[in-house]
Design a protein around this motif. Structure first.
Motif, PDB file in Angstrom:
ATOM      1  N   ARG A 143      15.488  81.602 -12.704  1.00 27.38           N
ATOM      2  CA  ARG A 143      16.294  80.628 -12.168  1.00 27.38           C
ATOM      3  C   ARG A 143      17.967  80.583 -12.546  1.00 27.38           C
ATOM      4  O   ARG A 143      18.165  80.997 -14.146  1.00 27.38           O
ATOM      5  CB  ARG A 143      15.717  78.942 -12.288  1.00 27.38           C
ATOM      6  N   SER A 144      18.850  79.877 -12.908  1.00 30.70           N
ATOM      7  CA  SER A 144      20.277  79.916 -13.431  1.00 30.70           C
ATOM      8  C   SER A 144      20.548  79.025 -14.104  1.00 30.70           C
ATOM      9  O   SER A 144      20.072  77.518 -13.623  1.00 30.70           O
ATOM     10  CB  SER A 144      21.352  80.307 -12.422  1.00 30.70           C
ATOM     11  N   VAL A 145      20.844  78.730 -15.395  1.00 23.04           N
ATOM     12  CA  VAL A 145      21.595  77.716 -15.748  1.00 23.04           C
ATOM     13  C   VAL A 145      23.227  77.746 -15.826  1.00 23.04           C
ATOM     14  O   VAL A 145      23.888  78.463 -15.945  1.00 23.04           O
ATOM     15  CB  VAL A 145      21.080  77.441 -17.204  1.00 23.04           C
ATOM     16  N   THR A 175      26.809  82.558 -14.133  1.00 27.37           N
ATOM     17  CA  THR A 175      24.889  82.358 -14.957  1.00 27.37           C
ATOM     18  C   THR A 175      25.916  82.763 -17.050  1.00 27.37           C
ATOM     19  O   THR A 175      24.880  82.111 -17.565  1.00 27.37           O
ATOM     20  CB  THR A 175      24.163  82.236 -15.621  1.00 27.37           C
ATOM     21  N   VAL A 208      17.001  81.638 -17.913  1.00 22.79           N
ATOM     22  CA  VAL A 208      15.852  80.503 -18.314  1.00 22.79           C
ATOM     23  C   VAL A 208      14.728  81.204 -18.440  1.00 22.79           C
ATOM     24  O   VAL A 208      13.793  81.654 -16.858  1.00 22.79           O
ATOM     25  CB  VAL A 208      16.076  79.457 -16.499  1.00 22.79           C
ATOM     26  N   LYS A 209      14.093  80.106 -19.170  1.00 21.65           N
ATOM     27  CA  LYS A 209      12.303  80.783 -19.350  1.00 21.65           C
ATOM     28  C   LYS A 209      11.455  79.472 -19.766  1.00 21.65           C
ATOM     29  O   LYS A 209      12.125  78.839 -20.366  1.00 21.65           O
ATOM     30  CB  LYS A 209      12.097  82.028 -21.277  1.00 21.65           C
ATOM     31  N   VAL A 233      15.223  71.097 -21.720  1.00 20.07           N
ATOM     32  CA  VAL A 233      15.483  72.394 -22.484  1.00 20.07           C
ATOM     33  C   VAL A 233      15.767  72.506 -24.390  1.00 20.07           C
ATOM     34  O   VAL A 233      16.389  71.508 -24.633  1.00 20.07           O
ATOM     35  CB  VAL A 233      16.959  72.795 -21.003  1.00 20.07           C
ATOM     36  N   ILE A 285      19.980  73.078 -14.119  1.00 16.88           N
ATOM     37  CA  ILE A 285      19.203  74.523 -13.458  1.00 16.88           C
ATOM     38  C   ILE A 285      18.457  73.936 -12.081  1.00 16.88           C
ATOM     39  O   ILE A 285      17.546  72.880 -12.417  1.00 16.88           O
ATOM     40  CB  ILE A 285      17.809  74.750 -14.644  1.00 16.88           C
ATOM     41  N   SER A 299      18.691  82.550 -24.195  1.00 12.34           N
ATOM     42  CA  SER A 299      18.355  81.512 -23.222  1.00 12.34           C
ATOM     43  C   SER A 299      17.767  80.330 -23.076  1.00 12.34           C
ATOM     44  O   SER A 299      18.320  79.583 -23.644  1.00 12.34           O
ATOM     45  CB  SER A 299      16.654  82.495 -23.143  1.00 12.34           C
ATOM     46  N   ALA A 300      17.563  79.721 -22.271  1.00 12.50           N
ATOM     47  CA  ALA A 300      17.759  78.644 -22.000  1.00 12.50           C
ATOM     48  C   ALA A 300      16.061  78.046 -22.120  1.00 12.50           C
ATOM     49  O   ALA A 300      15.590  78.779 -20.886  1.00 12.50           O
ATOM     50  CB  ALA A 300      18.624  77.406 -20.508  1.00 12.50           C
TER      51      ALA A 300
END
Length: 400
Positions: free
Chosen positions: A114-116, A127, A132-133, A163, A184, A207-208
């Motif tokens: 996914r993108s944040v 991005t 995104v994890k 998050v 997200i 990462s988020a």
């Protein structure tokens, strides 16, 4: 009875006398002394600074390794038998690894693809390289991480759209405090915490991180981890490393790749200073040039002081005493340059270390080796002028 005359013997020069006559030429020509010693000082300063800066960087890496530990391993999906098929780790991989003897902490992350973004108004393509994890609650303990601000994912906040941002991710999103929101997968998630830097896990820094249950509930995450992190006792690291793959996937252990994140830092610490050899060579060249300058200064000094040499020889000074005088003068000249260079090199290292937040380390052997090289160069540079001075004829020297 007539008295027998004993043959005249030249008086010996004591250490104090040697230092006095050796420093006479330096005291009479201070400007030339400074200019001649400058080459030696630059060479020694360069060598000590290069080694000191390298040692300071290496010490910083060693301290990081001591703080972070070298007992963390990461298991990820391998390439499979044919190298093209998609491999997934089992959903219960964390529980399976936890049962290995010697394992202390286990955690897992999963790439959510996914993108944040800061808001929905920012294009999806921008991005900032932030992944995104999903992350389990035990990840913070495995990473030995700390929160810069806010709280880590737990059983309460991990079930909802919340998050935690890695250090780099927070900087790229321009978020410094919890409570802000990020976009997200077509909805806003609340930032509950920001991590401190994690040198062993740069992928987490960028990462988020969402809670494991929250990612399942909100984003439809299938529960398969893409990386399993574990901490074991120092004594069992190698054993656990051999057991990780067959434990996670007993039927196909080749489908699991096990890595050691600390190996990069260890290799960097081991090779720190490998690229400083060129600068050391330049410092050595500067030192040789300084030695040539000292030799040139001593030769000019012999030519200018022929009257002094002739007078000393006519008053009974031996050739050996003349040689000792000029070799001592050369040693003192080189020694002054060496001391100044050592001080400059140590000061340069200190400035670099303080500006870069590194420990100030100047290995004693560099100072000792530099001073020894200085004395050797001073001796070699002074030998020819000293021999030339000792061979001057007293009568010819006084007539010139």
């Amino acid at each position: 009875m007539p008295r027998t005359r004993r043959p005249l013997k030249a008086s010996r020069l004591g250490p104090r006398d040697v230092l006095h006559v050796g420093s006479a030429g330096l005291r009479s020509r201070p400007v030339r002394v400074v200019l001649s010693a400058l080459g030696i000082a630059i060479g020694i300063a360069t060598m000590i600074a290069v080694v000191g800066i390298s040692a300071s960087s290496k010490e910083q890496l060693i301290r990081q390794l001591d703080a972070l530990g070298t007992n963390m391993l990461v298991a990820e999906p391998g390439k499979g038998v044919f190298g093209s098929e998609e491999v997934k780790l089992p959903k219960d991989a964390v529980g399976m690894v936890r049962r290995i003897q010697g394992v202390e902490d286990v955690g897992a992350t999963a790439d959510l693809k996914r993108s944040v973004r800061r808001s929905e108004k920012i294009p999806a393509s921008e991005t900032g390289g932030i992944a995104v994890k999903a992350a389990t609650e035990g990840m913070l303990a495995v990473l030995r991480g700390r929160m810069a601000t806010g709280t880590w994912l737990n059983a309460a906040n991990g079930r909802y759209p919340s998050v935690v941002l890695g250090h780099v991710a927070a900087e790229r999103l321009g978020i410094t405090l919890p409570g802000r929101q990020v976009w997200i997968d077509d909805r806003y998630f609340t930032v509950v915490g920001i991590l401190d830097p994690l040198p062993l896990s740069p992928e987490i820094e960028r990462s988020a991180l969402l809670g494991w249950d929250g990612a399942r509930k909100v984003l439809g995450f299938d529960g398969h981890p893409t990386a399993v992190y574990e901490r074991s006792t120092d004594a069992s690291v190698r054993t656990v490393q051999k057991l990780l793959a067959p434990t996670i996937d007993p039927q196909n252990p080749h489908n699991v790749a096990v890595g050691d994140p600390s190996s990069a830092l260890q290799a960097k610490a081991a090779t720190e200073g490998a690229f400083s050899s060129l600068l050391l060579g330049l410092g050595g060249i500067a030192l040789l040039v300084g030695g040539v300058g000292v030799a040139n200064t001593m030769i000019i000094s012999v030519l200018e002081r022929r009257h002094e040499i002739g007078l000393r020889r006519s008053l009974g000074a031996t050739r050996g005493q003349i040689r000792i005088q000029f070799v001592t003068e050369s040693l003192m000249l080189s020694g002054l340059g060496g001391l100044a260079g050592a001080a400059l090199g140590a000061a340069a290292t200190g400035v670099y270390a303080s500006t870069g937040g590194l420990p100030w380390v100047v290995p004693p052997w560099t100072v000792g080796g530099g001073m020894a090289a200085t004395l050797v160069i001073g001796t070699v540079a002074g030998l020819y002028p000293a021999v030339r001075a000792s061979r001057l004829s007293p009568t010819l020297a006084l007539q010139a």
